[in-house]
Scaffold this active site. Structure first.
Site, PDB file in Angstrom:
ATOM      1  CG  ASN B  67     -36.197  74.430  99.723  1.00  0.00           C
ATOM      2  OD1 ASN B  67     -35.254  74.203 100.483  1.00  0.00           O
ATOM      3  ND2 ASN B  67     -36.165  75.417  98.838  1.00  0.00           N
ATOM      4  CB  SER B  68     -37.395  73.671 105.348  1.00  0.00           C
ATOM      5  OG  SER B  68     -36.622  73.773 106.515  1.00  0.00           O
ATOM      6  CB  ILE B  69     -33.115  71.100 101.696  1.00  0.00           C
ATOM      7  CG1 ILE B  69     -34.181  71.149 100.592  1.00  0.00           C
ATOM      8  CG2 ILE B  69     -32.238  69.848 101.583  1.00  0.00           C
ATOM      9  CD1 ILE B  69     -35.110  69.996 100.496  1.00  0.00           C
ATOM     10  N   GLY B  70     -32.136  72.560 104.299  1.00  0.00           N
ATOM     11  CA  GLY B  70     -31.105  72.789 105.307  1.00  0.00           C
ATOM     12  C   GLY B  70     -29.733  72.330 104.866  1.00  0.00           C
ATOM     13  CB  CYS B 127     -25.717  79.961 104.778  1.00  0.00           C
ATOM     14  SG  CYS B 127     -25.397  79.147 103.234  1.00  0.00           S
ATOM     15  CE  LYS B 162     -29.035  80.889  94.309  1.00  0.00           C
ATOM     16  NZ  LYS B 162     -29.200  79.442  94.077  1.00  0.00           N
ATOM     17  CG  ASN B 189     -30.884  81.192  97.600  1.00  0.00           C
ATOM     18  OD1 ASN B 189     -31.746  80.317  97.647  1.00  0.00           O
ATOM     19  ND2 ASN B 189     -29.625  80.965  97.910  1.00  0.00           N
ATOM     20  N   GLY B 262     -34.256  76.265  88.353  1.00  0.00           N
ATOM     21  CA  GLY B 262     -34.315  75.520  89.609  1.00  0.00           C
ATOM     22  C   GLY B 262     -35.503  74.585  89.663  1.00  0.00           C
TER      23      GLY B 262
HETATM   24  C1  LIG Z   1     -35.126  72.037  96.975  1.00  0.00           C
HETATM   25  C2  LIG Z   1     -34.253  73.239  96.758  1.00  0.00           C
HETATM   26  C3  LIG Z   1     -32.944  73.243  97.246  1.00  0.00           C
HETATM   27  C4  LIG Z   1     -32.111  74.351  97.051  1.00  0.00           C
HETATM   28  N1  LIG Z   1     -30.829  74.313  97.526  1.00  0.00           N
HETATM   29  C5  LIG Z   1     -29.999  75.383  97.295  1.00  0.00           C
HETATM   30  C6  LIG Z   1     -28.626  75.353  97.718  1.00  0.00           C
HETATM   31  O1  LIG Z   1     -28.142  74.352  98.257  1.00  0.00           O
HETATM   32  N2  LIG Z   1     -27.852  76.443  97.481  1.00  0.00           N
HETATM   33  C7  LIG Z   1     -28.349  77.564  96.842  1.00  0.00           C
HETATM   34  O2  LIG Z   1     -27.615  78.519  96.624  1.00  0.00           O
HETATM   35  N3  LIG Z   1     -29.633  77.608  96.409  1.00  0.00           N
HETATM   36  C8  LIG Z   1     -30.467  76.553  96.630  1.00  0.00           C
HETATM   37  N4  LIG Z   1     -31.769  76.600  96.175  1.00  0.00           N
HETATM   38  C9  LIG Z   1     -32.257  77.815  95.480  1.00  0.00           C
HETATM   39  C10 LIG Z   1     -32.252  77.633  93.964  1.00  0.00           C
HETATM   40  O3  LIG Z   1     -30.951  77.414  93.471  1.00  0.00           O
HETATM   41  C11 LIG Z   1     -32.864  78.865  93.269  1.00  0.00           C
HETATM   42  O4  LIG Z   1     -32.097  80.007  93.584  1.00  0.00           O
HETATM   43  C12 LIG Z   1     -34.304  79.121  93.698  1.00  0.00           C
HETATM   44  O5  LIG Z   1     -35.004  77.900  93.794  1.00  0.00           O
HETATM   45  C13 LIG Z   1     -35.055  80.045  92.732  1.00  0.00           C
HETATM   46  O6  LIG Z   1     -35.119  79.502  91.431  1.00  0.00           O
HETATM   47  P1  LIG Z   1     -36.390  78.671  90.866  1.00  0.00           P
HETATM   48  O7  LIG Z   1     -37.604  79.529  91.110  1.00  0.00           O
HETATM   49  O8  LIG Z   1     -36.089  78.434  89.422  1.00  0.00           O
HETATM   50  O9  LIG Z   1     -36.458  77.422  91.657  1.00  0.00           O
HETATM   51  C14 LIG Z   1     -32.610  75.497  96.365  1.00  0.00           C
HETATM   52  C15 LIG Z   1     -33.928  75.481  95.870  1.00  0.00           C
HETATM   53  C16 LIG Z   1     -34.753  74.379  96.057  1.00  0.00           C
HETATM   54  C17 LIG Z   1     -36.155  74.408  95.512  1.00  0.00           C
END
Ligand SMILES: Cc1cc2nc3c(=O)[nH]c(=O)nc-3n(C[C@H](O)[C@H](O)[C@H](O)COP(=O)(O)O)c2cc1C
Ligand SMILES: Cc1cc2nc3c(=O)[nH]c(=O)nc-3n(C[C@H](O)[C@H](O)[C@H](O)COP(=O)(O)OP(=O)(O)OC[C@H]3O[C@@H](n4cnc5c(N)ncnc54)[C@H](O)[C@@H]3O)c2cc1C
Ligand code: FES
Lengths: 244, 302
Positions: B67-70, B127, B162, B189, B262
């Site tokens: 993902n690259s939501i930004g 970030c 985190k 993350n 997540g």
């Molecule tokens: C679409 C998406 C958006 C995310 N946005 C954030 C965010 O805003 N802040 C953050 O700390 N982590 C963000 N993450 C990271 C997740 O919180 C998590 O650390 C990461 O996806 C690993 O867990 P998972 O394998 O269960 O997804 C995001 C992950 C995804 C997939």
């Protein structure tokens, strides 16, 4: 209506054209034209579910019309009647229905999918413009609910030879609905803007959650960032900001 | 039975929805009562509103997604006014996930959040740091030390940092964040990854590099949680590819107090409930009265 996550039973899954399939799934499904479901017919792989529009609902049986594009839709095409499939929906904001005056619908290829249900639900006079690559498909399902059908094919094998936008006349309508490839929809929006006709566009973006939580499908609109899966997929034409 | 205390905050169970995958909860309340969750991490909040990245934002990979939501988010003020009151209706721990591109931005956002009833902050140091040419705060331990110690000075709530798995040395990073005053750590993350559109002959993402998550990262995430839990004494929350109760128990046995879910939420909107009930059943079947009994159990000498 709140979406639900549930499993359905495939009633039938038939090829209607080369790469195009119609799948009927029961039962008790709801939704509005332009809304969609996230579908999965597998456990972990592919990882994500696939967004597919409601193509029709008949007595609670939901009909999906889909084109094989990659691994997910390929797996859908292998389903047999009696197989189960997971559905999440109905999702998103569909086409407005309570409008007055003549309606023009412009669809390209598999973009006809949500328009079948839309034609069924609209109570005004509808003209249907559909562009295809080789030949048309599924138009028999649309015939009974519309006044006129205009077809174009890139191949020239059927109807107008060329793009559907070459024969579309926006000035004949008070509202226009479009779904299909983005370049086609951009031309349609442009024509409608020039003719001062209000247009609704069904947008497509890659989706992860389908419910508005991941922001994977956000697009810039005149009213800020909007989620295609929740605020759309249907937007007013003038809301869309094209960033080029 | 499943309850845990993390940095002085009581969670009814160890299952927490991960930041960025759960919005501010609204979308998921249609599928189940969010009061059943141990906690919810908000979408990453920044001082000012952000529109996020343009171009493709999601790309599926084997066993997960890039993902690259930004960091698209409405900004801290709008969050506090419009989202928080709604979230507070749930009987669950709300964790504010805070992002920023400068230390000052982090501090100002935290100062605003201090005035709310949110019981815990999660500092997202993955970030990009604009003053370091866009390299994330969470890559070099010294840079992370600086931001964590500055934020800790102003934070009035327990501060969980985190960690990015892209850190040069995850154990050293954990040590330094501890030294800087972190009350807890959460990891991981997303991993830096990329994909190429071979027909377009260009990267799939405008930023080229995106973040990888999902079950494909689990073994590496688990290893990192294990190493960090072995090295520090503060509570650790395990994250990365958790899809069922077995995955969650693995993280707990490696030493985690809690877990975050997540990408799994995208596969099944109520996956967290399955994980919670799976943990309950596992504990019952195994005669476990408290998660403390198995937390870090693989490290204990028999
Ligand atoms: C679409 C998406 C958006 C995310 N946005 C954030 C965010 O805003 N802040 C953050 O700390 N982590 C963000 N993450 C990271 C997740 O919180 C998590 O650390 C990461 O996806 C690993 O867990 P998972 O394998 O269960 O997804 C995001 C992950 C995804 C997939
Ligand atoms: C709201 C909505 C409604 C839809 N309704 C329908 C419908 O009714 N019927 C229908 O047939 N389809 C519909 N679609 C499209 C459908 O969801 C996709 O075709 C489907 O998800 C493809 O999945 P797949 O696994 O078959 O292909 P994948 O294997 O995921 O991908 C197919 C091909 O597309 C490429 N690709 C991947 N990402 C992108 C991208 N971001 N942009 C362009 N290409 C990409 C892949 O590399 C691959 O070559 C809808 C989409 C949306 C968003
Ligand atoms: S697909 Fe997740 S917000 Fe639209």
């Amino acid at each position: 209506m709140d979406p639900k996550y549930c499993s359905g039973v495939v009633f039938s899954n038939t090829q209607v054209y080369e790469n195009i399939y119609e799948m009927k799934v029961g039962e008790n499904f709801k939704g509005q034209p332009g809304q969609f479901y996230m579908l999965r017919a597998w456990n972990r792989e592919p990882f994500l579910s696939r967004p597919i529009s409601i193509s029709n609902i008949e007595n609670g049986t939901i009909i999906f019309l889909y084109e094989i594009k990659g691994k997910g839709t390929e797996l859908f095409s292998k389903l047999r009647s009696g197989d189960s499939i997971e559905l999440l929906g109905p999702l998103g904001t569909g086409f407005p229905l309570g409008i007055e005056g003549n309606v023009g619908i412009v669809a390209g290829g598999i973009g006809i999918a949500p328009m079948v249900y839309l034609c069924h639900k609209l109570s005004t006079k509808v003209d249907f413009y559909a562009g295809f690559r080789e030949k048309s498909f599924y138009m028999d399902k649309i015939e009974k609910n519309v006044e006129n059908i205009y077809i174009s094919t890139d191949s020239g094998l059927e109807g107008h030879s060329g793009f559907i936008t070459e024969i579309f006349q926006p000035e004949k309508y008070s509202s226009v609905y479009t779904c299909g490839p983005l370049p086609m929809m951009r031309i349609v929006l442009d024509m409608c803007r020039k003719a001062n006709v209000s247009a609704y566009i069904s947008m497509e973006r890659r989706m992860a959650c389908g419910i508005g939580a991941c922001l994977g499908c956000s697009i810039l609109t005149t009213s800020g960032m909007r989620k295609v899966c929740k605020d759309g997929p249907v937007f007013k034409g003038e809301e869309i900001v094209f960033n080029d | 039975m499943t309850s845990v205390e993390i940095c002085g905050v009581e969670f009814k169970n160890p299952v927490i929805a991960a930041s960025g995958t759960f919005g501010f909860g609204r979308e998921y309340e249609k599928f189940y009562s969010l009061s059943k969750l141990g906690g919810i991490c908000t979408k990453g909040i920044t001082l000012h509103e952000r529109h996020g990245n343009s171009g493709t934002r999601i790309h599926e990979t084997t066993g997960g997604l890039l993902n690259s939501i930004g960091l698209e988010n409405p900004g801290v003020d709008v969050f506090i006014e419009e989202e928080l009151p709604h979230m507070e209706k749930y009987d669950t721990v709300i964790i504010a996930n805070v992002g920023g591109s400068t230390i000052e931005e982090y501090i100002m956002a935290v100062e605003k959040l201090n005035k709310t009833n949110i019981p815990m902050f999660e500092l997202n140091i993955s970030c990009p740091n604009v003053k370091q040419g866009g390299m994330a705060f969470g890559i070099k331990s010294d840079v992370a030390f600086k931001v964590v110690s500055e934020v800790k000075k102003v934070s009035k709530k327990p501060l969980v940092v985190k960690l990015s798995p892209n850190a040069e040395n995850i154990v050293d990073m954990a040590y330094r964040c501890c030294e800087a005053g972190a009350d807890g750590l959460s990891l991981v993350n997303t991993f830096s990854g990329m994909a190429i559109d071979i027909y377009g002959k260009k990267p799939v993402f405008e930023n080229t590099i995106a973040g990888l998550s999902g079950p494909c990262i689990k073994p590496i995430a688990l290893r990192m949680v294990y190493e960090v839990c072995s090295a520090v004494d503060i509570p650790v929350i395990g994250i990365g590819g958790i899809m069922d109760y077995k995955d969650a128990i693995e993280f707990i046995m490696s030493g985690a107090y809690g877990v975050q879910i997540g990408s799994g939420n995208f596969v099944k909107p109520d996956i967290c409930l399955d994980i919670i009930s799976g943990i309950e059943k596992f504990m019952k079947d195994e005669g476990i009265k408290s998660l403390k009994e198995i937390r870090g159990i693989i490290r204990r000498k028999s």
